[in-house]
Design a protein around this motif. Sequence first.
Motif, mmCIF file in Angstrom:
data_model
loop_
_atom_site.group_PDB
_atom_site.id
_atom_site.type_symbol
_atom_site.label_atom_id
_atom_site.label_comp_id
_atom_site.label_asym_id
_atom_site.label_seq_id
_atom_site.Cartn_x
_atom_site.Cartn_y
_atom_site.Cartn_z
ATOM 1 N N GLY A 53 54.889 37.042 25.577
ATOM 2 C CA GLY A 53 54.895 37.155 24.130
ATOM 3 C C GLY A 53 53.489 36.992 23.590
ATOM 4 N N ALA A 54 53.263 37.583 22.430
ATOM 5 C CA ALA A 54 51.974 37.469 21.741
ATOM 6 C C ALA A 54 52.266 37.146 20.284
ATOM 7 C CB ALA A 54 51.192 38.767 21.854
ATOM 8 N N MET A 55 51.531 36.173 19.740
ATOM 9 C CA MET A 55 51.756 35.752 18.357
ATOM 10 C C MET A 55 50.425 35.699 17.618
ATOM 11 S SD MET A 55 53.633 32.289 17.209
ATOM 12 C CE MET A 55 54.022 31.905 15.546
ATOM 13 N N PRO A 56 49.980 36.841 17.087
ATOM 14 C CA PRO A 56 48.717 36.832 16.345
ATOM 15 C C PRO A 56 48.892 36.167 14.976
ATOM 16 C CG PRO A 56 49.676 39.034 16.339
ATOM 17 C CD PRO A 56 50.560 38.164 17.183
ATOM 18 N N VAL A 57 48.067 35.171 14.707
ATOM 19 C CA VAL A 57 48.076 34.476 13.421
ATOM 20 C C VAL A 57 46.628 34.404 12.941
ATOM 21 C CG1 VAL A 57 48.625 32.327 12.210
ATOM 22 C CG2 VAL A 57 50.077 33.082 14.093
ATOM 23 N N GLY A 58 46.262 35.310 12.076
ATOM 24 C CA GLY A 58 44.919 35.278 11.517
ATOM 25 C C GLY A 58 43.838 35.901 12.376
ATOM 26 N N GLU A 59 44.187 36.397 13.541
ATOM 27 C CA GLU A 59 43.220 37.080 14.398
ATOM 28 C C GLU A 59 43.957 38.086 15.267
ATOM 29 O OE1 GLU A 59 42.051 34.768 18.281
ATOM 30 O OE2 GLU A 59 42.068 33.321 16.643
ATOM 31 N N SER A 60 43.237 39.074 15.754
ATOM 32 C CA SER A 60 43.824 40.076 16.644
ATOM 33 C C SER A 60 43.885 39.525 18.061
ATOM 34 C CB SER A 60 42.968 41.343 16.642
ATOM 35 O OG SER A 60 42.960 41.919 15.369
ATOM 36 N N LEU A 61 44.899 39.942 18.791
ATOM 37 C CA LEU A 61 45.036 39.547 20.188
ATOM 38 C C LEU A 61 44.864 40.772 21.073
ATOM 39 C CD1 LEU A 61 48.145 37.181 19.989
ATOM 40 C CD2 LEU A 61 45.739 36.540 20.065
ATOM 41 N N LEU A 62 44.155 40.597 22.155
ATOM 42 C CA LEU A 62 43.923 41.670 23.115
ATOM 43 C C LEU A 62 44.915 41.516 24.260
ATOM 44 C CD1 LEU A 62 42.105 44.013 24.103
ATOM 45 C CD2 LEU A 62 40.689 42.288 25.211
ATOM 46 N N LEU A 63 45.697 42.560 24.497
ATOM 47 C CA LEU A 63 46.604 42.543 25.643
ATOM 48 C C LEU A 63 45.863 43.151 26.818
ATOM 49 C CD1 LEU A 63 49.926 43.739 23.979
ATOM 50 C CD2 LEU A 63 49.232 41.408 24.542
ATOM 51 N N GLU A 64 45.640 42.345 27.840
ATOM 52 C CA GLU A 64 44.894 42.807 29.006
ATOM 53 C C GLU A 64 45.645 42.435 30.270
ATOM 54 O OE1 GLU A 64 41.115 40.928 28.581
ATOM 55 O OE2 GLU A 64 41.957 38.930 28.486
ATOM 56 N N ALA A 65 45.322 43.113 31.355
ATOM 57 C CA ALA A 65 45.960 42.837 32.643
ATOM 58 C C ALA A 65 45.565 41.451 33.139
ATOM 59 C CB ALA A 65 45.558 43.889 33.671
ATOM 60 N N ILE A 66 46.537 40.729 33.678
ATOM 61 C CA ILE A 66 46.250 39.422 34.268
ATOM 62 C C ILE A 66 45.789 39.627 35.711
ATOM 63 C CG2 ILE A 66 47.771 38.148 32.723
ATOM 64 C CD1 ILE A 66 49.931 38.224 34.878
ATOM 65 N N ASP A 67 45.076 38.658 36.241
ATOM 66 C CA ASP A 67 44.457 38.797 37.562
ATOM 67 C C ASP A 67 45.397 39.266 38.676
ATOM 68 O OD1 ASP A 67 41.967 38.194 36.550
ATOM 69 O OD2 ASP A 67 42.086 36.070 37.077
ATOM 70 N N PRO A 68 46.625 38.727 38.794
ATOM 71 C CA PRO A 68 47.477 39.182 39.899
ATOM 72 C C PRO A 68 47.873 40.657 39.815
ATOM 73 C CG PRO A 68 48.340 37.164 38.951
ATOM 74 C CD PRO A 68 47.231 37.622 38.058
ATOM 75 N N LEU A 69 47.718 41.273 38.656
ATOM 76 C CA LEU A 69 48.083 42.686 38.494
ATOM 77 C C LEU A 69 46.913 43.633 38.661
ATOM 78 C CD1 LEU A 69 50.433 42.386 35.390
ATOM 79 C CD2 LEU A 69 51.063 42.377 37.808
ATOM 80 N N LYS A 70 45.720 43.108 38.733
ATOM 81 C CA LYS A 70 44.519 43.956 38.834
ATOM 82 C C LYS A 70 44.300 44.422 40.265
ATOM 83 C CE LYS A 70 42.099 41.674 35.049
ATOM 84 N NZ LYS A 70 40.938 40.844 34.698
ATOM 85 N N ALA A 71 43.816 45.635 40.376
ATOM 86 C CA ALA A 71 43.435 46.168 41.694
ATOM 87 C C ALA A 71 42.125 45.531 42.124
ATOM 88 C CB ALA A 71 43.288 47.681 41.621
ATOM 89 N N PRO A 72 41.898 45.393 43.412
ATOM 90 C CA PRO A 72 40.620 44.836 43.870
ATOM 91 C C PRO A 72 39.449 45.753 43.448
ATOM 92 C CG PRO A 72 42.107 45.242 45.738
ATOM 93 C CD PRO A 72 42.786 45.721 44.497
ATOM 94 N N ALA A 73 38.332 45.138 43.172
ATOM 95 C CA ALA A 73 37.138 45.905 42.789
ATOM 96 C C ALA A 73 36.668 46.738 43.977
ATOM 97 C CB ALA A 73 36.046 44.962 42.339
ATOM 98 N N VAL A 74 36.296 47.964 43.706
ATOM 99 C CA VAL A 74 35.796 48.868 44.745
ATOM 100 C C VAL A 74 34.273 48.831 44.682
ATOM 101 C CG1 VAL A 74 35.754 51.237 45.570
ATOM 102 C CG2 VAL A 74 37.821 50.318 44.525
ATOM 103 N N ARG A 75 33.667 48.652 45.823
ATOM 104 C CA ARG A 75 32.204 48.601 45.871
ATOM 105 C C ARG A 75 31.655 49.784 46.588
ATOM 106 N NH1 ARG A 75 30.139 42.610 45.812
ATOM 107 N NH2 ARG A 75 31.813 41.749 44.621
#
Length: 75
Positions: A53-75
């Motif tokens: 859930g997200a509850m913006p009160v007086g500011e905008s909230l950024l919905l971003e991927a959490i670490d366990p859902l991110k793909a590993p960085a490619v080098r």
Amino acid sequence: MKTNYEVRYASNPVDAKSYDTTRLRHDFLIERVFAPNEVNMVYSMYDRMVVGGAMPVGESLLLEAIDPLKAPAVR
């Protein structure tokens, strides 16, 4: 803004049959879904589902991927 997340792992069905109320609440109840100016998520290994859930009160909230859902960085 604050993004919080928790990862929960699946319980063995045979073990879960013997859980008392305290253990059931600990493993399955999601108590904090909405909080002012926060994004809260639970990533569950049951069907790899994200509840949140997200509850913006007086500011905008950024919905971003959490670490366990991110793909590993490619080098």
